[in-house]
Design an enzyme around this catalytic site. Structure first.
Site, PDB file in Angstrom:
ATOM      1  N   GLY A  49       0.326  -1.403   0.009  1.00  0.00           N
ATOM      2  CA  GLY A  49      -0.097  -0.243  -0.081  1.00  0.00           C
ATOM      3  C   GLY A  49       0.741   1.450   0.012  1.00  0.00           C
ATOM      4  N   GLN A  54       3.160   9.453   1.574  1.00  0.00           N
ATOM      5  CA  GLN A  54       4.746   9.107   1.565  1.00  0.00           C
ATOM      6  C   GLN A  54       4.984   9.540   0.434  1.00  0.00           C
ATOM      7  OE1 GLN A  54       2.823   5.236   2.407  1.00  0.00           O
ATOM      8  NE2 GLN A  54       4.953   4.638   2.874  1.00  0.00           N
ATOM      9  N   CYS A 102       7.303  -1.028   5.231  1.00  0.00           N
ATOM     10  CA  CYS A 102       7.050   0.104   5.044  1.00  0.00           C
ATOM     11  C   CYS A 102       8.101   0.601   3.871  1.00  0.00           C
ATOM     12  CB  CYS A 102       6.534   1.099   6.025  1.00  0.00           C
ATOM     13  SG  CYS A 102       5.875   3.063   5.787  1.00  0.00           S
ATOM     14  N   LEU A 103       7.195   1.612   2.789  1.00  0.00           N
ATOM     15  CA  LEU A 103       8.414   1.946   2.038  1.00  0.00           C
ATOM     16  C   LEU A 103       8.758   3.121   2.624  1.00  0.00           C
ATOM     17  CD1 LEU A 103       6.839   1.552  -1.225  1.00  0.00           C
ATOM     18  CD2 LEU A 103       7.950   0.357  -0.549  1.00  0.00           C
ATOM     19  N   HIS A 144      -2.613   0.500   8.920  1.00  0.00           N
ATOM     20  CA  HIS A 144      -1.238   0.751   8.274  1.00  0.00           C
ATOM     21  C   HIS A 144      -1.082   2.237   7.493  1.00  0.00           C
ATOM     22  CE1 HIS A 144       3.124   0.148   7.671  1.00  0.00           C
ATOM     23  NE2 HIS A 144       3.121   1.143   6.716  1.00  0.00           N
ATOM     24  N   GLU A 145      -2.372   2.023   6.303  1.00  0.00           N
ATOM     25  CA  GLU A 145      -2.174   3.103   5.704  1.00  0.00           C
ATOM     26  C   GLU A 145      -2.535   4.248   5.704  1.00  0.00           C
ATOM     27  OE1 GLU A 145      -0.289   3.350   3.079  1.00  0.00           O
ATOM     28  OE2 GLU A 145       0.366   0.520   3.372  1.00  0.00           O
ATOM     29  N   HIS A 148      -0.679   7.082   8.067  1.00  0.00           N
ATOM     30  CA  HIS A 148      -0.036   7.837   7.508  1.00  0.00           C
ATOM     31  C   HIS A 148      -0.813   8.689   7.321  1.00  0.00           C
ATOM     32  CE1 HIS A 148       3.917   5.339   6.440  1.00  0.00           C
ATOM     33  NE2 HIS A 148       2.633   4.696   5.597  1.00  0.00           N
TER      34      HIS A 148
HETATM   35 NI    NI Z   1       3.646   2.542   5.580  1.00  0.00          NI
END
Ligand code: NI
Length: 175
Positions: A49, A54, A102-103, A144-145, A148
């Site tokens: 995701g 991000q 996480c990216l 999680h997403e 953010h």
């Molecule tokens: Ni993330």
């Protein structure tokens, strides 16, 4: 469409509260291009995701998709989903701990407790209202997403830092 640079932890935008979109803003070409870029960037980096902050856009948009993802080979499939202004409500008190990455924190994994069941309301990319429930890994990705969008990253949710691992060591000792 373009692959965008992913903000890494320490970049202020990752810690900001993202702005909600006005319903009549969702159809704007710039928002639609942003959504396309998010999808392309998520796929390029094998993310499960991606949230708009991000890629340096402090707006309440997340995308996710899991389908034969090499970063999460055992994960069940999740169809491509775009959520605008999502509101996530746990529908259980039960939490389960599992590994996340996480990216924006490249090369790291940690065990994170998440609610096993959530209810989601949002708009889709056409501005239509969306309401659904999600469980287990699907619920984990959503939590999680959407975190953010509130400036929260997964280590904030870890019960302990003890499991925090580099991917190579995670694969050697945990997988
Ligand atoms: Ni993330």
């Amino acid at each position: 469409m373009a692959i965008r640079k992913v903000a890494r932890l320490g970049t202020p935008v990752l810690r900001q509260q993202a702005r909600a979109l006005a319903p009549d803003e969702i159809g704007n070409a710039s928002v639609q291009t942003l959504i396309d870029d998010m999808i392309e960037t998520m796929r390029e980096y094998d993310g499960a995701g991606l949230a708009a902050p991000q890629i340096y856009e402090s707006l309440q948009i997340v995308v996710f998709e899991v389908e034969g993802n090499p970063r999460y080979p055992e994960a069940p499939g999740i169809p491509l989903t775009v959520l605008v202004n999502p509101v996530v409500t746990p529908t259980t008190k039960e939490m389960e701990e599992d590994w996340e990455g996480c990216l924006s924190l490249p090369d790291l994994r940690g065990r994170v407790p998440r609610y096993t069941s959530v209810s989601v309301t949002a708009h889709d990319r056409d501005g239509a209202r969306l309401t659904f429930e999600a469980d287990d890994f699907h619920a984990r990705v959503i939590q999680h997403e959407c975190d953010h969008l509130d400036g929260i990253v997964y280590p904030d949710r870890m019960a302990s830092m003890e499991s925090l691992s580099f991917v190579r060591e995670y694969q050697r000792y945990q997988a």
